[in-house]
Design an enzyme around this catalytic site. Structure first.
Site, PDB file in Angstrom:
ATOM      1  N   CYS A  44       0.833  -1.193   0.000  1.00 44.75           N
ATOM      2  CA  CYS A  44       0.000   0.000   0.000  1.00 44.75           C
ATOM      3  C   CYS A  44       0.871   1.246   0.000  1.00 44.75           C
ATOM      4  CB  CYS A  44      -0.944   0.007   1.207  1.00 44.75           C
ATOM      5  SG  CYS A  44      -0.092   0.152   2.792  1.00 44.75           S
ATOM      6  N   ASP A 447       0.360   7.869 -30.935  1.00 42.98           N
ATOM      7  CA  ASP A 447       1.446   7.637 -31.880  1.00 42.98           C
ATOM      8  C   ASP A 447       0.794   7.401 -33.245  1.00 42.98           C
ATOM      9  OD1 ASP A 447       4.048   6.861 -32.922  1.00 42.98           O
ATOM     10  OD2 ASP A 447       3.294   4.811 -32.848  1.00 42.98           O
ATOM     11  N   ASP A 631       8.030   4.390 -27.840  1.00 42.94           N
ATOM     12  CA  ASP A 631       6.919   4.958 -27.077  1.00 42.94           C
ATOM     13  C   ASP A 631       6.943   4.550 -25.606  1.00 42.94           C
ATOM     14  OD1 ASP A 631       5.744   6.139 -29.382  1.00 42.94           O
ATOM     15  OD2 ASP A 631       4.882   4.197 -29.918  1.00 42.94           O
TER      16      ASP A 631
END
Length: 728
Positions: A44, A447, A631
Site C-alpha cells: 500500500c 502515436d 513509445d
C-alpha cells in the site's frame, strides 16, 4: 533494398537525424552507488512512504524511489554504500528486503506469492463453510453439552485454519508494530485474535455465544480482497526489464591480431566492433567501414530501415539488416542510449506507481480510528460495569464490525467487474489503479505508425506503370526482404502481375536490388542509386537501362476505427494530440485526414516523453496510446497508457491497458466504463462509510455481539460486491 531517398532527404527525418545516443549522451553524472532492493511484503501507499522515509534518513542515501507494482526500491547513494548496508535500514522500518538479483525475473516470486495467497484463501473458505454448518446447529437452539461440543469442534477447525490462512496479516502487523507504526493489518489481526480469544473464553465457561465463525469468515473475506488486489498487480511487468533484455551479452571486438569474442561489459570507448548482418548493435558508436540498413524501430518507431554507411552514428539496440559493419564505440555499458532509455522508463514507472488509490488514502485514517474506538469502548464499559468479559466482548465487536472488508473490496471488486466488461469489448486491464486514472483523462496522445495506422505500407501509384515495368519491378522486389519490397510484391501479385525474366539479381546493402533484363541493367531502390529525384514521401525507384527513374510511392492505411475514435474523443471534449517520429508532411497529412489540429513530427523517444511531462505539468491527465519501443518512456510517464496487442513487447508491458483487437473503437467505451467504474468505487466507499456510521455506535453501545458484528461485516462486503457486479 531501401527506400530511394537522398542521404540528406528522408521520408522519416528522424531516421536521418543523429540517433538517440547523441541526444542522450549528456556528460555522465558523478559516480554513485545504484542499489535495487526487492520488497516482497509491501502492499500500500503507507508501505511506500515508510520505506522511502527510512532510507532517505540514512546517511549517504541521496534518493529512494519505491515501485509498488514491481515491489522494489531503487536507491541512489554515495559510493561505497551497498545493499548489505541498506537492507537493515528497511528491515528496521518493518519490511522484508532482499538484494535484487537482476538475472532472476521477479515474475517467479510474484507467482509464488499468488499461489500462496490462493492456497490460504481456499483453506479459509473450506473451513468457513464447515464452521457455518456447525453454527447453524447452535443458532437453531442447541444447548448445554451439545452446544459446547459444537463450539469445541469449531475451535479445532478454526485455530489451525487461522494460524495458517491469516499469516500475511499477522506478519505485516508484527513488522509494523516493531517499527512503531500502525497499518491496516494491525486492527485486522487484533479483530481476528480477539474473536478467537473471546470465543475460547466463552466456550471454556460454557457460554452461549462463540465467534469462531466470525474469525474464519473475517479471514476469508480479507484474503479475498488481498488476492484480487494481487492478481491485478501481478499482470503488470516492467518495460525497463524488456529493454534491458535487448542488451547484447557478447560482442566481436577487432584487434591487431584479428577478431575476439568478449563480454559487452568489457568493451571500452574507442574499441572497434564488428556487427554482422542480423546482429544487434551492442554499443553506441560511429561506423568506420561497411554499408548496410538499420532497423531503428527502437528509436523512431518507424518500420522502414535506414541507410547506414561510414560516418553514420548508431545506437545500442538497433539491428543490422543486410551488410557487415565495423564501428568505433563512443558509449558503452550504462552510458549507452539503450541503458539510458531503460533508466528513463524505470523512473517513469516508479512515478506512475506512486499514484495513491482511494483505498490507500482511506487506510491512512482508518487504522488509528479503529483502535481508538475499540479502546474507548473497552474502557468505557469496563469503568461503567466493572465486567472485563463484557467490555472485551464489546471491544471485539467494535473491531470486527469496523473491519475493512468492504473497504478492501471497494476497489478490487469494481476493478474485476469492469475488467471483465472491458475484456469482452477487447481491452485487457493490467494495472489495479488504471480505471481510476482512465476516468480522469482529459487529453489523449496518439502515436501514428502502428497505432493510428496499420504499420503496413501500401503502394499508391502502380496504375501509372506499364505492365512490363511492373513485371520487372516484381522480379526485383521479390528478391528482397525490405518492407517496401514485400509490400510491392504482395500488391503486384494480387493484381495478377507475373515476374519478368530478370537474371543476375543481387541485393546491394543500403542501396537496392539490381539485375539484367533484355540486355540492360535494371535497378529498384534508393533515389541516389537509381538517379531519381528525392521526394518527401516514402518511395522506391525503378530504373530500366538508360530510361529515367520512376518512383513507386507508398502510404500506410488507417487502423480500423481510428477515424471514428478520434471524432468521438474530440466530440466528447477530449484534447487529441498526434506525436510521431515520421516526417512533417506525412504527419500533417494524417492529422488533416483525422481532424487533429495539434501534432508534432520527427519525435525521438525523449521528445515524446518530454511532451507528456510538459502536459502533465500543465495539469493535463494524459492517456498515451502507442505501440513501439520508442513509445515506452511516454507510455510509462503518462497518467494512463494503452498499447495494441500488435505492439512490441516492451510497449505492451509499459502500458496499463492492452487493446486486444485491431480496432481502436473500444477506446471511447473504455473511457466511459472507467468513469462508471469510478462512480461505483465512490458508491462503495459511501456504502462502507454509512455502514460504519450506523454499525459502530450500535456495537459500542453493546447492542451487537461479536457474532452479529461478523454478520454485519459480511453483509457490507456482499453489498459492495453486488454493487460492483452491476458493471458486468
Amino acid at each position: 533494398m531501401t527506400a530511394a531517398l537522398h542521404p540528406q532527404i528522408s521520408a522519416c527525418p528522424a531516421c536521418m537525424a543523429a540517433p538517440a545516443a547523441e541526444a542522450l549522451a549528456t556528460p555522465p553524472a558523478p559516480k554513485e552507488s545504484h542499489v535495487v532492493l526487492s520488497l516482497p511484503t509491501i502492499h500500500c501507499a503507507a508501505c511506500m512512504a515508510g520505506v522511502e522515509s527510512a532510507l532517505r534518513q540514512h546517511p549517504g542515501v541521496r534518493a529512494a524511489r519505491v515501485n509498488l507494482t514491481r515491489r522494489r526500491v531503487a536507491i541512489e547513494a554515495e559510493p561505497g554504500l551497498t545493499a548489505a548496508d541498506l537492507i537493515p535500514v528497511v528491515e528496521t522500518a518493518g519490511y522484508e528486503a532482499h538484494e535484487l538479483d537482476s538475472t532472476a525475473l521477479s515474475a517467479r516470486a510474484s507467482d509464488r506469492a499468488g499461489r500462496d495467497l490462493l492456497m490460504r484463501l481456499a483453506v479459509a473458505g473450506f473451513a468457513a463453510m464447515n464452521v457455518m454448518l456447525l453454527s447453524i446447529a447452535v443458532w437453531s437452539g442447541a444447548e448445554g453439552p451439545t452446544r459446547d461440543l459444537f463450539h469445541w469442534i469449531s475451535a479445532a477447525i478454526v485455530l489451525p485454519t487461522v494460524a495458517f490462512s491469516a499469516q500475511p496479516f499477522f506478519r505485516n502487523a508484527v513488522s509494523a508494530l516493531r517499527a512503531g507504526r500502525l497499518n491496516m493489518d494491525v486492527p485486522i489481526s487484533l479483530a481476528i485474535l480477539l474473536a478467537i480469544v473471546t470465543s475460547l473464553w466463552e466456550t471454556s465457561l460454557s457460554g452461549e455465544h462463540a465467534y469462531f465463525d466470525a474469525a474464519v469468515a473475517l479471514t476469508f473475506f480479507l484474503l479475498t480482497g488481498r488476492y484480487l488486489d494481487h492478481r491485478t498487480r501481478a499482470i503488470a511487468r516492467s518495460a525497463a526489464e524488456e529493454l534491458t533484455a535487448l542488451e547484447v551479452p557478447r560482442a566481436t571486438r577487432l584487434t591487431e591480431t584479428g577478431e575476439e569474442q568478449v563480454a559487452t561489459m568489457d568493451l571500452r570507448i574507442g574499441d572497434l566492433v564488428l556487427v554482422r548482418p542480423g546482429g544487434r548493435i551492442p554499443v553506441d558508436g560511429e561506423i568506420t567501414r561497411g554499408q548496410s540498413e538499420l532497423d531503428r524501430a527502437l528509436l523512431t518507431g518507424e518500420t522502414l530501415p535506414a541507410y547506414a554507411g561510414p560516418g553514420t552514428r548508431v545506437s545500442a539496440g538497433e539491428v543490422n539488416l543486410t551488410g557487415p559493419l565495423t564501428l568505433r564505440a563512443t558509449a558503452v555499458g550504462r552510458d549507452t542510449s539503450l541503458a539510458r532509455m531503460a533508466d528513463l522508463v524505470a523512473v517513469a514507472e516508479s512515478g506512475r506507481a506512486r499514484y495513491t488509490p482511494l483505498a490507500d488514502k482511506a487506510a491512512k485514517l482508518y487504522a488509528p480510528g479503529v483502535h481508538i474506538l475499540s479502546a474507548l469502548a473497552f474502557l468505557g464499559w469496563l469503568l461503567w460495569t466493572g465486567d472485563v468479559r463484557l467490555a472485551l466482548n464489546i471491544a471485539a465487536a467494535v473491531l470486527i464490525i469496523t473491519c475493512p472488508c468492504a473497504l478492501g473490496l471497494a476497489v478490487p471488486a469494481v476493478t474485476t467487474a469492469a475488467s471483465g466488461r472491458l475484456f469482452r469489448q477487447g481491452l485487457l486491464i493490467k494495472d489495479a489503479t488504471a480505471l481510476e486514472r482512465l476516468a480522469e483523462v482529459d487529453t489523449v496522445v496518439f502515436d501514428k505508425t502502428g497505432t493510428l495506422t496499420t504499420g503496413m505500407p501500401e503502394p499508391t501509384n502502380t496504375a501509372t506503370f506499364s505492365r512490363p515495368e511492373l513485371e520487372v519491378a516484381l522480379a526485383l522486389a521479390q528478391g528482397s526482404a525490405h518492407p517496401l519490397s514485400r509490400a510491392l510484391t504482395a500488391t503486384l501479385r494480387a493484381d495478377g502481375i507475373t515476374p519478368a525474366t530478370v537474371t543476375e539479381i543481387a541485393e546491394r546493402p543500403g542501396h537496392g536490388t539490381t539485375g539484367r533484363w533484355q540486355g540492360q541493367t535494371v535497378r529498384l531502390g534508393r533515389s541516389s542509386w537509381t538517379g531519381g529525384t528525392p521526394l518527401a514521401q516514402t518511395a522506391t525507384w525503378l530504373k530500366l537501362g538508360e530510361a529515367p527513374s520512376r518512383a513507386f510511392t507508398f502510404t500506410d492505411s488507417l487502423r480500423e476505427g481510428a477515424a471514428e475514435t478520434v471524432t468521438t474523443l474530440i466530440a466528447s471534449g477530449h484534447r487529441v494530440i498526434l506525436l510521431s517520429g515520421d516526417s512533417a508532411p506525412a504527419v500533417d497529412s494524417m492529422a488533416r485526414r483525422l481532424g487533429i489540429t495539434d501534432w508534432q513530427a520527427d519525435c525521438l523517444p525523449q521528445d515524446k516523453a518530454a511532451r507528456i511531462q510538459i502536459l502533465r505539468e500543465q495539469g493535463a491527465k494524459v492517456l498515451m496510446v502507442g505501440d513501439g519501443l520508442n513509445d515506452t518512456a511516454a507510455l510509462a510517464g503518462a497518467h494512463v497508457s494503452i498499447s495494441p496487442a500488435s505492439a512490441l513487447d516492451a510497449a505492451r508491458v509499459a502500458s496499463d491497458i492492452v487493446l486486444l483487437g485491431r480496432s481502436l473503437a473500444p477506446l471511447p467505451q473504455a473511457l466511459a466504463t472507467a468513469r462508471t467504474a469510478t462512480r461505483r468505487i465512490r458508491q462503495n466507499f459511501a456504502i462502507a462509510t454509512w455502514y460504519n456510521v450506523i454499525a459502530v455506535p450500535l456495537a459500542a453501545a453493546g447492542l451487537c455481539s461479536p457474532l452479529i458484528a461478523a454478520l454485519a461485516m459480511s453483509l457490507s462486503s456482499i453489498t459492495v460486491s453486488l454493487n460492483a457486479l452491476r458493471l458486468r
